[in-house]
Scaffold this motif. Structure first.
Motif, PDB file in Angstrom:
ATOM      1  N   MET A  17      24.553 -11.709   6.652  1.00 26.18           N
ATOM      2  CA  MET A  17      24.106 -12.161   5.322  1.00 26.18           C
ATOM      3  C   MET A  17      24.253 -11.019   4.329  1.00 26.18           C
ATOM      4  N   SER A  18      24.844 -11.312   3.188  1.00 25.10           N
ATOM      5  CA  SER A  18      25.062 -10.282   2.185  1.00 25.10           C
ATOM      6  C   SER A  18      23.758  -9.874   1.528  1.00 25.10           C
ATOM      7  N   ALA A  19      23.661  -8.589   1.188  1.00 25.41           N
ATOM      8  CA  ALA A  19      22.490  -8.114   0.451  1.00 25.41           C
ATOM      9  C   ALA A  19      22.599  -8.444  -1.022  1.00 25.41           C
ATOM     10  N   VAL A  20      23.783  -8.898  -1.455  1.00 30.14           N
ATOM     11  CA  VAL A  20      23.966  -9.367  -2.829  1.00 30.14           C
ATOM     12  C   VAL A  20      23.887 -10.887  -2.812  1.00 30.14           C
ATOM     13  N   PRO A  21      22.935 -11.479  -3.530  1.00 28.71           N
ATOM     14  CA  PRO A  21      22.820 -12.945  -3.527  1.00 28.71           C
ATOM     15  C   PRO A  21      23.959 -13.569  -4.319  1.00 28.71           C
ATOM     16  N   LEU A  22      24.888 -14.259  -3.637  1.00 23.48           N
ATOM     17  CA  LEU A  22      26.060 -14.798  -4.309  1.00 23.48           C
ATOM     18  C   LEU A  22      25.799 -16.128  -5.003  1.00 23.48           C
ATOM     19  N   ARG A  23      24.663 -16.715  -4.756  1.00 23.51           N
ATOM     20  CA  ARG A  23      24.235 -17.890  -5.490  1.00 23.51           C
ATOM     21  C   ARG A  23      22.898 -17.564  -6.135  1.00 23.51           C
ATOM     22  N   ALA A  39      16.607  -6.317   1.677  1.00 21.22           N
ATOM     23  CA  ALA A  39      16.642  -5.855   0.289  1.00 21.22           C
ATOM     24  C   ALA A  39      17.658  -6.683  -0.493  1.00 21.22           C
ATOM     25  N   CYS A  40      17.366  -6.915  -1.752  1.00 21.64           N
ATOM     26  CA  CYS A  40      18.266  -7.658  -2.629  1.00 21.64           C
ATOM     27  C   CYS A  40      18.945  -6.661  -3.569  1.00 21.64           C
ATOM     28  N   ILE A  41      20.257  -6.562  -3.498  1.00 25.99           N
ATOM     29  CA  ILE A  41      21.007  -5.621  -4.328  1.00 25.99           C
ATOM     30  C   ILE A  41      21.612  -6.368  -5.515  1.00 25.99           C
ATOM     31  N   LEU A  42      21.211  -5.979  -6.716  1.00 29.28           N
ATOM     32  CA  LEU A  42      21.734  -6.567  -7.942  1.00 29.28           C
ATOM     33  C   LEU A  42      22.640  -5.555  -8.629  1.00 29.28           C
ATOM     34  N   PRO A  43      23.914  -5.854  -8.843  1.00 31.50           N
ATOM     35  CA  PRO A  43      24.821  -4.896  -9.480  1.00 31.50           C
ATOM     36  C   PRO A  43      24.479  -4.692 -10.948  1.00 31.50           C
ATOM     37  N   VAL A  68      30.317   4.171  -2.961  1.00 32.25           N
ATOM     38  CA  VAL A  68      31.570   4.897  -2.768  1.00 32.25           C
ATOM     39  C   VAL A  68      31.466   5.847  -1.572  1.00 32.25           C
ATOM     40  N   CYS A  69      30.310   6.469  -1.404  1.00 33.50           N
ATOM     41  CA  CYS A  69      30.134   7.442  -0.324  1.00 33.50           C
ATOM     42  C   CYS A  69      29.694   6.810   0.990  1.00 33.50           C
ATOM     43  N   ALA A  70      28.942   5.720   0.926  1.00 32.30           N
ATOM     44  CA  ALA A  70      28.376   5.144   2.150  1.00 32.30           C
ATOM     45  C   ALA A  70      28.228   3.640   2.034  1.00 32.30           C
ATOM     46  N   GLY A  71      29.236   2.979   1.463  1.00 30.56           N
ATOM     47  CA  GLY A  71      29.115   1.574   1.122  1.00 30.56           C
ATOM     48  C   GLY A  71      28.813   0.645   2.274  1.00 30.56           C
ATOM     49  N   ASP A  72      29.613   0.700   3.345  1.00 31.36           N
ATOM     50  CA  ASP A  72      29.408  -0.215   4.472  1.00 31.36           C
ATOM     51  C   ASP A  72      28.035  -0.003   5.082  1.00 31.36           C
ATOM     52  N   PHE A  73      27.692   1.253   5.327  1.00 35.28           N
ATOM     53  CA  PHE A  73      26.398   1.580   5.913  1.00 35.28           C
ATOM     54  C   PHE A  73      25.263   1.142   4.993  1.00 35.28           C
ATOM     55  N   PHE A  74      25.405   1.409   3.701  1.00 40.68           N
ATOM     56  CA  PHE A  74      24.362   1.079   2.727  1.00 40.68           C
ATOM     57  C   PHE A  74      24.110  -0.426   2.680  1.00 40.68           C
ATOM     58  N   MET A  75      25.177  -1.215   2.600  1.00 39.71           N
ATOM     59  CA  MET A  75      25.023  -2.664   2.486  1.00 39.71           C
ATOM     60  C   MET A  75      24.509  -3.284   3.787  1.00 39.71           C
ATOM     61  N   GLN A  76      24.932  -2.758   4.920  1.00 39.95           N
ATOM     62  CA  GLN A  76      24.416  -3.247   6.201  1.00 39.95           C
ATOM     63  C   GLN A  76      22.916  -3.000   6.302  1.00 39.95           C
TER      64      GLN A  76
END
Length: 407
Positions: free
Chosen positions: A1-7, A156-160, A141-149
């Motif tokens: 499940m993505s930490a960014v809510p796509l809906r 956590a909900c990540i809002l850009p 940029v430095c730790a994207g995959d690890f950070f989002m996982q």
């Protein structure tokens, strides 16, 4: 499940949200505080942090009756304590204090600490399952995959909060993930969009800082001039939305009115438009899943008259090409890309290299890193910070020979 809510599904939110702002005295922090100032009945500030600007931090803490304030510069603790004496605001200094601020339980947190220093505080907020408006590029940029996982695991909900990624976030709400074909990030082209390669090579600091549309800090303005910033945004988009490099396009759009577009399987393209004002994407994050009244100027398309588009020129702006190279390489290459650029920009500001040498130093550092065989998945913040540190050292070592080379 993505930490960014796509809906953008509606969810219950408290009548008064508790808020922390990491990097409250920077440009993003300033815009955030401006929005909070406009709606005191909706938000209660819990914690604020700054890098070194104790005076501005203390002023904000007093104005917003913050419960905790922290300055990253440990040597400024006494100054902050004196400035907040008698206010009831707790204070701290140093990296641990900033992490403490990020760890406090709040409903919403703005992560706007610039540089690799923002990674650990943002992760501390992630681990609490906080809703985070992310404006720190280095986290991705430095730790994207690890950070989002880690964000997904913690709930956590990540809002850009960057304008381009926030635009994509809004546009993605128009369809389902399996219907996505590609995303398009727009770029103004910066001050050198129409310049010859030879002229770009010799560009001065003053010229690089004359952005045609946006008012930003020195580092990000120079990155925009080289299109390095757009390269960083390509990497960020890949991490935020789990996209392959082939699903991310860049389109030069000099007016900076369309900030991002999403193409779906039926060939519909959904775009987000707005005046170039960072308060718009921040307001979207601050109000999400609802919308709040924003102070940005209303969009007057009739007055603007026309919107134009161009393909990016990788020959004149090699920094953008290098971002795609780093993204395809993976395993720390994007961390190296960012670290080398920070060394290169500092050298340009200091008059040690020409503007055109910024991308050459980044490329030389990336190539050296790849040849060294140090490519491995990053699995922790310490891994990312170690790669960042080593890449900075390598870029500094390569700097004299890059400076000595003719264009």
């Amino acid at each position: 499940m993505s930490a960014v809510p796509l809906r953008n599904n509606k969810a219950a939110v408290p009548a008064v949200r508790t808020v922390t702002v990491l990097g409250a005295t920077g440009s993003i922090g300033d815009s955030t505080m401006d929005l909070l100032r406009a709606s005191p009945e909706r938000y209660q500030v819990d914690a604020l942090t700054a890098n070194t600007n104790v005076e501005a931090l203390a002023k904000l803490a007093i104005e917003f009756d913050a419960r905790f304030a922290a300055v990253a510069d440990a040597s400024r603790y006494d100054d902050l304590k004196d400035a907040l004496a008698g206010t009831g605001t707790e204070c701290g200094a140093g990296e641990t204090a900033v992490i403490e601020a990020a760890s406090r339980p709040v409903d919403w947190l703005m992560a706007a600490v610039s540089g690799a220093a923002g990674l650990k505080p943002a992760l501390a907020a992630v681990d609490r399952g906080t809703t985070i408006a992310l404006a720190n590029k280095e986290c991705l940029v430095c730790a994207g995959d690890f950070f989002m996982q880690r964000a997904a695991q913690a709930g956590a909900c990540i809002l850009p909060a960057d304008s381009e990624h926030n635009a994509l976030f809004q546009a993605l709400g128009s369809g389902n993930r399996e219907e996505l074909v590609r995303v398009i990030i727009t770029a103004s082209g910066g001050p050198f969009r129409t310049w010859k390669v030879s002229d770009i090579e010799q560009a001065t600091l003053a010229q690089a800082l004359k952005h045609p549309n946006w008012s930003m800090g020195q580092k990000i303005t120079i990155d925009s001039a080289s299109m390095m910033n757009k390269g960083l945004e390509v990497i960020e988009a890949s991490c935020l939305f789990a996209l392959t490099p082939g699903q991310i396009d860049v389109l030069v759009h000099p007016q900076s009115i369309i900030h991002g577009m999403v193409e779906f399987s039926d060939r519909s393209v959904v775009a987000q438009l707005g005046a170039p004002d960072m308060r718009t994407p921040i307001a979207h994050c601050l109000g999400w899943p609802d919308r709040i009244v924003g102070p940005a100027a209303a969009l007057d398309l009739a007055k603007i008259g026309q919107l134009t588009f161009e393909a990016p020129d990788f020959d004149r702006f090699p920094a953008l090409r290098l971002a795609y190279d780093a993204l395809r390489t993976g395993r720390g290459a994007t961390t190296v890309y960012n670290a080398a650029n920070e060394i290169a920009v500092a050298a340009f500001i200091g008059g040690k290299i020409r503007f055109g040498a910024i991308a050459r130093l980044v490329e030389a550092t990336m190539n050296d890193w790849i040849r060294s065989g140090n490519l491995a998945p990053l699995t922790s913040a310490d891994d990312a910070i170690a790669v960042d540190h080593n890449a900075r050292n390598k870029a500094a070592t390569l700097l004299p020979q890059i400076a000595a080379k003719a264009s």
